[in-house]
Enzyme design. Sequence first.
Site, PDB file in Angstrom:
ATOM      1  N   LYS A  11       0.822  -1.214   0.000  1.00 50.27           N
ATOM      2  CA  LYS A  11       0.000   0.000   0.000  1.00 50.27           C
ATOM      3  C   LYS A  11       0.864   1.276   0.000  1.00 50.27           C
ATOM      4  O   LYS A  11       2.069   1.221   0.287  1.00 50.27           O
ATOM      5  CB  LYS A  11      -0.930  -0.041   1.217  1.00 50.27           C
ATOM      6  N   TYR A  51     -12.384  -2.165  -3.729  1.00 51.33           N
ATOM      7  CA  TYR A  51     -12.875  -2.251  -2.341  1.00 51.33           C
ATOM      8  C   TYR A  51     -14.398  -2.152  -2.255  1.00 51.33           C
ATOM      9  O   TYR A  51     -14.934  -1.858  -1.186  1.00 51.33           O
ATOM     10  CB  TYR A  51     -12.210  -1.183  -1.476  1.00 51.33           C
ATOM     11  N   PHE A  59     -15.409   3.487   6.932  1.00 50.09           N
ATOM     12  CA  PHE A  59     -14.046   3.877   6.531  1.00 50.09           C
ATOM     13  C   PHE A  59     -13.826   3.833   5.017  1.00 50.09           C
ATOM     14  O   PHE A  59     -12.729   4.115   4.552  1.00 50.09           O
ATOM     15  CB  PHE A  59     -13.015   2.989   7.239  1.00 50.09           C
ATOM     16  N   ARG A  87      -1.841 -14.330   4.736  1.00 42.74           N
ATOM     17  CA  ARG A  87      -2.543 -13.625   5.830  1.00 42.74           C
ATOM     18  C   ARG A  87      -1.741 -13.736   7.137  1.00 42.74           C
ATOM     19  O   ARG A  87      -1.711 -12.801   7.930  1.00 42.74           O
ATOM     20  CB  ARG A  87      -3.955 -14.191   6.028  1.00 42.74           C
ATOM     21  N   THR A  93      -5.337  -6.943  10.878  1.00 42.94           N
ATOM     22  CA  THR A  93      -5.669  -5.657  10.240  1.00 42.94           C
ATOM     23  C   THR A  93      -5.184  -4.486  11.096  1.00 42.94           C
ATOM     24  O   THR A  93      -4.593  -3.531  10.583  1.00 42.94           O
ATOM     25  CB  THR A  93      -7.206  -5.554  10.063  1.00 42.94           C
ATOM     26  N   ARG A 104       2.568  -6.229   9.283  1.00 45.05           N
ATOM     27  CA  ARG A 104       1.824  -5.109   9.871  1.00 45.05           C
ATOM     28  C   ARG A 104       2.385  -4.713  11.235  1.00 45.05           C
ATOM     29  O   ARG A 104       2.414  -3.526  11.572  1.00 45.05           O
ATOM     30  CB  ARG A 104       0.339  -5.457   9.924  1.00 45.05           C
ATOM     31  N   ASN A 114      -1.975   0.246   6.734  1.00 44.44           N
ATOM     32  CA  ASN A 114      -1.412  -0.973   7.311  1.00 44.44           C
ATOM     33  C   ASN A 114      -0.567  -1.775   6.319  1.00 44.44           C
ATOM     34  O   ASN A 114      -0.431  -2.993   6.422  1.00 44.44           O
ATOM     35  CB  ASN A 114      -2.506  -1.818   7.972  1.00 44.44           C
ATOM     36  N   HIS A 117      -2.255  -5.372   1.529  1.00 41.76           N
ATOM     37  CA  HIS A 117      -3.537  -6.064   1.338  1.00 41.76           C
ATOM     38  C   HIS A 117      -3.233  -7.516   0.988  1.00 41.76           C
ATOM     39  O   HIS A 117      -2.255  -7.784   0.293  1.00 41.76           O
ATOM     40  CB  HIS A 117      -4.325  -5.432   0.174  1.00 41.76           C
TER      41      HIS A 117
HETATM   42  P1  ADP Z   1      -7.847  -6.777   5.831  1.00 39.71           P
HETATM   43  O1  ADP Z   1      -7.045  -5.842   4.933  1.00 39.71           O
HETATM   44  O2  ADP Z   1      -7.045  -7.236   7.018  1.00 39.71           O
HETATM   45  O3  ADP Z   1      -8.480  -7.925   5.070  1.00 39.71           O
HETATM   46  P2  ADP Z   1     -10.488  -5.555   5.874  1.00 39.71           P
HETATM   47  O4  ADP Z   1     -10.758  -6.307   4.618  1.00 39.71           O
HETATM   48  O5  ADP Z   1     -11.470  -5.685   6.987  1.00 39.71           O
HETATM   49  O6  ADP Z   1      -9.038  -5.906   6.461  1.00 39.71           O
HETATM   50  O7  ADP Z   1     -10.369  -3.998   5.551  1.00 39.71           O
HETATM   51  C1  ADP Z   1      -9.769  -3.564   4.348  1.00 39.71           C
HETATM   52  C2  ADP Z   1      -8.858  -2.388   4.663  1.00 39.71           C
HETATM   53  O8  ADP Z   1      -9.657  -1.299   5.136  1.00 39.71           O
HETATM   54  C3  ADP Z   1      -7.860  -2.623   5.805  1.00 39.71           C
HETATM   55  O9  ADP Z   1      -6.697  -3.322   5.401  1.00 39.71           O
HETATM   56  C4  ADP Z   1      -7.552  -1.198   6.218  1.00 39.71           C
HETATM   57  O10 ADP Z   1      -6.663  -0.559   5.304  1.00 39.71           O
HETATM   58  C5  ADP Z   1      -8.929  -0.552   6.117  1.00 39.71           C
HETATM   59  N1  ADP Z   1      -9.675  -0.637   7.382  1.00 39.71           N
HETATM   60  C6  ADP Z   1     -10.237  -1.738   7.939  1.00 39.71           C
HETATM   61  N2  ADP Z   1     -10.847  -1.455   9.107  1.00 39.71           N
HETATM   62  C7  ADP Z   1     -10.657  -0.119   9.304  1.00 39.71           C
HETATM   63  C8  ADP Z   1     -11.033   0.810  10.322  1.00 39.71           C
HETATM   64  N3  ADP Z   1     -11.740   0.401  11.386  1.00 39.71           N
HETATM   65  N4  ADP Z   1     -10.667   2.102  10.177  1.00 39.71           N
HETATM   66  C9  ADP Z   1      -9.959   2.522   9.100  1.00 39.71           C
HETATM   67  N5  ADP Z   1      -9.577   1.712   8.089  1.00 39.71           N
HETATM   68  C10 ADP Z   1      -9.907   0.393   8.176  1.00 39.71           C
HETATM   69 MG    MG Z   2      -9.863  -7.819   3.517  1.00 41.17          MG
END
Ligand code: ADP
Ligand code: MG
Length: 140
Positions: A11, A51, A59, A87, A93, A104, A114, A117
């Site tokens: 990212k 997304y 968010f 993962r 996350t 992370r 973070n 992805h």
């Molecule tokens: P992951 O990337 O671990 O699969 P998610 O699919 O739930 O997590 O979320 C996608 C992305 O959205 C996250 O990697 C992060 O960049 C952002 N994100 C997730 N939850 C939050 C939150 N509570 N506040 C801000 N950004 C978030």
């Molecule tokens: Mg995800």
Amino acid sequence: MSIERTLSIIKPDATRRNLTGLINAKFEDAGLKIIGQKRLQLTRTMAEKFYEIHKDRPFYNDLVDFMISGPVVVQVLEGENAVKSNRAVMGSTNPDEANEGTIRKEFAESIEANSVHGSDSLENANIEISFFFANIELVA
Ligand code: ADP
Ligand code: MG
């Protein structure tokens, strides 16, 4: 056990800090092979589509703004149970909840910024890989 492919994105928070090589070393140390990779500037339309599953989350708009705030590196990782294995290397996350040694934990700036992805299922991996790559670009 089976050989899988998964989509990874380094990212903008990580490309901005020149962390591509350190992050790629984490994948390779975990036995994941980078079989396709390119650096891109996502458009808003691309980030919104990628997304889309999160479009009703609070968010979503901030996430799209963040994902287009600088270059990303999109990549396909191949290996044993690549979806789960990636993962595990990524970590939770929220970096505050991520295990020691994960990407992370070491590199993320926040729950949003973070650093990486990773696809969350084999089905989504296939959809996400074809979002960015043609088969001819993937060389194992
Ligand atoms: P992951 O990337 O671990 O699969 P998610 O699919 O739930 O997590 O979320 C996608 C992305 O959205 C996250 O990697 C992060 O960049 C952002 N994100 C997730 N939850 C939050 C939150 N509570 N506040 C801000 N950004 C978030
Ligand atoms: Mg995800």
